[in-house]
Design an enzyme around this catalytic site. Structure first.
Site, PDB file in Angstrom:
ATOM      1  N   HIS A 222       0.828  -1.214   0.000  1.00 58.22           N
ATOM      2  CA  HIS A 222       0.000   0.000   0.000  1.00 58.22           C
ATOM      3  C   HIS A 222       0.860   1.260   0.000  1.00 58.22           C
ATOM      4  CE1 HIS A 222      -2.017  -3.231   2.515  1.00 58.22           C
ATOM      5  NE2 HIS A 222      -2.639  -3.286   1.337  1.00 58.22           N
ATOM      6  N   GLU A 283      -3.092  -4.966  -6.201  1.00 58.43           N
ATOM      7  CA  GLU A 283      -4.103  -5.533  -5.290  1.00 58.43           C
ATOM      8  C   GLU A 283      -5.486  -5.450  -5.939  1.00 58.43           C
ATOM      9  OE1 GLU A 283      -4.909  -5.708  -0.468  1.00 58.43           O
ATOM     10  OE2 GLU A 283      -4.252  -3.823  -1.359  1.00 58.43           O
TER      11      GLU A 283
END
Length: 340
Positions: A222, A283
């Site tokens: 992230h 993702e």
């Protein structure tokens, strides 16, 4: 080639969740029969991937994805080592079957059977099984099995050393990835995930983990959470505590991925961290779905953002491929044997 280092099996057939539900029901009522995973045919597996992750991977021009079980579904907060081992094994075996059906497009990354305060013997055993028997190239490591209450010691604590020793021996990295949040004050996707990314970096900054394990490699997903945005804070804190510059962590041991869902964020990630320590990732079909109404670009179509960075050919090669091969040497070896 383009390697996406961060993919989860978020579209697994419903039999997997039914197995988990049966496990949880038996924990609540031990008189119930042991949970058993219902049969899942190859056609069901193909359909679950071909019309989802593989379809999108092809549409966006990527070649291969590192594939692991659904992160929020790992649910490490659930007590019971035997339950955790069975759940991790079932989840990993299903991922393995996908990699066998689509070997050109997926490589396995395993879930570990962690529990709050539990010993890591089961996690080490499952890591060894997945790497040695199933050909997996890495693992996901949850630094907070309690699910948002942070009862585990920092990753620099000796508690984690048996796992790090096994990772070093097997020459596989870990992506730092928490699971669902049990804390109502920390939303799973918007807070807990990013809190963990940020907290782990600070733990590493405070400790000397890589002095003991110089070959250990960790991927913080992230985009590194808040770290790139507050890089000056971490440099200042390091100086204040008499610690090395945080850039030292980024040489051979710590890497960030590109799961940042807007252009300004990707721009900042590249400017602060640099192409040598950033791995392409999306993702996809995970936390953030749909498209940005202002641009029409899917939130998780991170290749669009990377393409707009204006990278040199060498930098693009690092971000898209070379860094993944460097961090995941078992993947690199496999690709070489395949002539890729």
């Amino acid at each position: 080639m383009i390697i996406d280092c961060h993919g989860h099996y978020t579209t697994a057939p419903p039999q997997l969740q039914a197995f988990r539900d049966a496990q949880l029901a038996r924990l609540a009522d031990p008189s119930l029969p042991p949970a058993a995973l219902a049969a899942i045919g190859d056609d069901e597996l193909r359909d679950s991937v071909e019309n989802h992750q593989l379809k999108v991977l092809r549409q966006r021009g990527a070649d291969l994805m590192l594939f692991s079980p659904k992160a929020s579904g790992m649910s490490h907060h659930v007590a019971g080592p035997a339950t955790a081992r069975a759940w991790a094994a079932a989840s990993n075996d299903l991922v393995h079957r996908v990699t066998e059906l689509f070997p050109a497009h997926f490589a396995g990354v395993c879930q570990l059977p962690q529990t709050p305060g539990g010993a890591l013997d089961g996690a080490v055993a499952e890591l060894r099984r997945c790497v040695s028997e199933l050909g997996f190239v890495g693992c996901n490591l949850n630094p907070d099995p309690s699910g948002g209450y942070w009862t585990a010691p920092p990753l620099t604590d000796p508690y984690w050393f048996p796992l790090f020793e096994a990772m070093t021996e097997l020459d596989v990295p870990a992506m730092i990835h928490v699971s669902t949040s049990c804390n109502p004050s920390a939303h799973t996707l918007g807070a807990h995930y990013l809190n963990a990314d940020t907290s782990v970096f600070m733990q590493l900054l405070q400790g000397d983990l890589f002095t003991r394990f110089p070959g250990l490699r960790l991927v913080i997903p992230h985009g590194g959470g808040a770290v790139p945005y507050h890089w000056g804070r971490y440099r200042g804190l390091a100086m204040r505590m008499g610690r090395p510059d945080p850039a030292e962590l980024l040489r051979e041991n710590v890497f960030f991925d590109t799961c940042v869902y807007h252009q300004a964020g990707i721009d900042l990630l590249h400017r602060v961290i640099g192409a040598s320590n950033v791995l392409f990732a999306s993702e996809m079909l995970g936390a953030v779905r749909g498209a940005d109404p202002e641009t029409g670009v899917a939130w998780d179509d991170t290749r669009v953002y990377v393409e707009r960075l204006g990278l040199s050919a060498e930098q693009r090669h690092r971000v898209y491929e070379a860094n993944a091969r460097r961090v995941y040497p078992r993947l690199h070896a496999r690709l070489l044997t395949e002539g890729r």
